[in-house]
Design an enzyme around this catalytic site. Structure first.
Site, short mmCIF file in Angstrom:
data_model
loop_
_atom_site.label_atom_id
_atom_site.label_comp_id
_atom_site.label_asym_id
_atom_site.label_seq_id
_atom_site.Cartn_x
_atom_site.Cartn_y
_atom_site.Cartn_z
N ARG A 266 154.79 -1.57 18.90
CA ARG A 266 155.93 -1.90 18.03
C ARG A 266 157.20 -1.23 18.54
O ARG A 266 158.25 -1.87 18.65
CB ARG A 266 155.63 -1.45 16.61
N THR B 28 148.78 13.59 8.08
CA THR B 28 148.16 14.84 7.65
C THR B 28 147.24 14.62 6.46
O THR B 28 147.33 13.59 5.76
CB THR B 28 149.23 15.88 7.25
N TYR C 112 145.70 -7.29 6.37
CA TYR C 112 146.94 -6.87 7.03
C TYR C 112 147.69 -8.11 7.50
O TYR C 112 147.12 -8.97 8.17
CB TYR C 112 146.64 -6.04 8.28
N ALA D 251 145.19 7.08 0.86
CA ALA D 251 144.94 6.42 2.13
C ALA D 251 143.55 5.81 2.22
O ALA D 251 142.64 6.13 1.45
CB ALA D 251 145.15 7.42 3.28
#
Length: 427
Positions: A282, A70, A345, A79
């Site tokens: 995942r 959200t 990452y 973010a």
């Protein structure tokens, strides 16, 4: 990050209430002349993107979690999205926030008309306090954010390079393109690239191989590509026709400079879309006894190679020392580009067959990898946040005096600790 976990009873004996914000999902105002919107914080990314696209606009922010995350969550965790190169991170997109705290409603400048100032010099900014606060200071109820007209052209490309070092040099040159940087550029190491190819359909894989082999066979490149060394950069372009074509020419020129070949839009689009599927993959892997997750960091260019190598080796050592079953999958990709460095990452996958408390084992391994990242010049987090899981490492980020400043701020805004989630700097 365990940010949504309840504090243990010995630390928080009071009853705990959770607040579901999903019904606060309205666009309150659209100011097309100023290119801003005022939106309630419970709206999901997917709904916001679709609503604004129907009006001819983009919000520019596309995190991997966009389907379920959200606007309020983006602000609270500070973010970053896949198209950061073009639109910036959430702190650049969100201009103002509205907050309900235990001491009242907090806002600055304009209360409700969807307008915002590009810049002011009026002291401490409320948005900078709330961005990254992870639920510890109050409930973010709405935000004023920037919007852009939908780009008329979207294109994709992929670049195959001989080895990871070539990929890093290619990415460094891309970072120097300034305003000509494509919206998104991601470098996959060899393991991640091969995993992506393995998950494609047979026909799609054969087409990709045929395309690459055809280009090599035409004599464009004499060097041999080794399957266990090659890497791939996936590229997404957005903008006007002339802007995108200029960016494509720049990327192809840099690919040639570093001995690479452009493998076409099919791989580029698939690599971009695969990001959204990772969470589902995942969860699917867990049904077959495998536990996998990603964690990220920002690292300066000068520390990039040593940090990646050391972290991968630490993950291997942690797996071996625990005598865990099978062989781990350890891979990485380079994503958001900055002048000073990049976001990296890491992905770690392990079998949890006959492993006692595998989630705790995995968490311990991640913390060990985080310590290795910090020791080799990386940050504690680029955009996933701190929560409770990484909070023990915050003493490497903030001085003791600064920690007290944050706690004094918390006590002033929330003297009764109503928002007692205990995340990040407020743990």
């Amino acid at each position: 990050s365990h940010a949504t976990w309840c504090p243990p009873r010995d630390k928080e004996p009071r009853p705990i209430i959770t607040v579901d914000m999903r019904r606060m999902d309205k666009i309150l105002a659209i100011n097309e002349e100023d290119s801003t919107i005022h939106v309630q914080a419970g709206i999901t990314g997917g709904d916001l993107v679709r609503e604004m696209a129907s009006r001819g606009y983009t919000i520019g922010h596309e995190p991997d979690s966009i389907e379920f995350s959200t606007l309020g969550g983006w602000v609270a965790t500070k973010a970053s999205g896949m198209k950061q190169n073009r639109y910036g991170n959430i702190e650049g997109i969100v201009k103002e926030v509205r907050v309900v705290s235990s001491c009242g409603e907090l806002w600055q400048h304009n209360n409700s008309d969807g307008a915002s100032f590009a810049r002011v010099s009026t002291g401490t900014d409320l948005s900078s306090i709330m961005i990254g606060s992870e639920g510890s200071l109050g409930i973010i109820t709405s935000a004023i954010m920037r919007i852009w007209p939908l780009p008329p052209v979207k294109e994709y490309e992929s670049v195959i390079l001989h080895k990871f070092e070539d990929g890093l040099l290619f990415m460094k040159d891309v970072s120097r393109l300034g305003a000509l940087k494509p919206a998104s550029v991601r470098l996959l190491d060899n393991t991640q690239f091969r995993l992506g190819q393995a998950m494609q359909s047979k026909d799609s894989t054969l087409k990709s191989i045929k395309r690459g082999m055809t280009k090599i066979a035409t004599g464009l490149f004499a060097d041999k590509y080794y399957p266990d060394e090659i890497v791939c950069a996936t590229v997404s372009f957005e903008g006007s026709q002339s802007e995108v074509q200029l960016q494509i020419r720049q990327i192809r020129s840099l690919a040639s400079k570093h001995g690479g070949i452009c493998a076409g839009s099919e791989i580029g689009r698939a690599g971009y879309d695969m990001t959204y599927a990772i969470a589902y993959i995942r969860d699917f892997a867990m049904t077959y006894g495998f536990l996998a997750e990603s964690f990220e960091t920002f690292v300066p260019w000068s520390k990039l190679r040593s940090m990646i190598n050391a972290t991968k080796e630490r993950l291997r050592q942690e797996h071996e020392e625990r005598a865990l079953p099978g062989n781990p999958i350890i891979t990485c990709r380079v994503t958001q580009l900055y002048d000073e460095g990049v976001c990296v990452y890491f992905y770690f996958c392990m079998s949890f067959n006959n492993v006692k408390d595998p989630s705790a084992v995995f968490a311990d391994i991640e913390l060990a990898a985080r310590r290795e990242i910090l020791a080799h010049g990386g940050s504690l987090s680029h955009h996933h946040g701190i929560g409770k899981h990484r909070a023990p490492l915050m003493d490497t980020v903030n001085s003791e005096a600064l920690r007290k400043v944050f706690m004094n701020l918390k006590n002033a805004v929330d003297p009764d600790n109503v928002f007692g989630v205990r995340n990040g700097s407020y743990s």
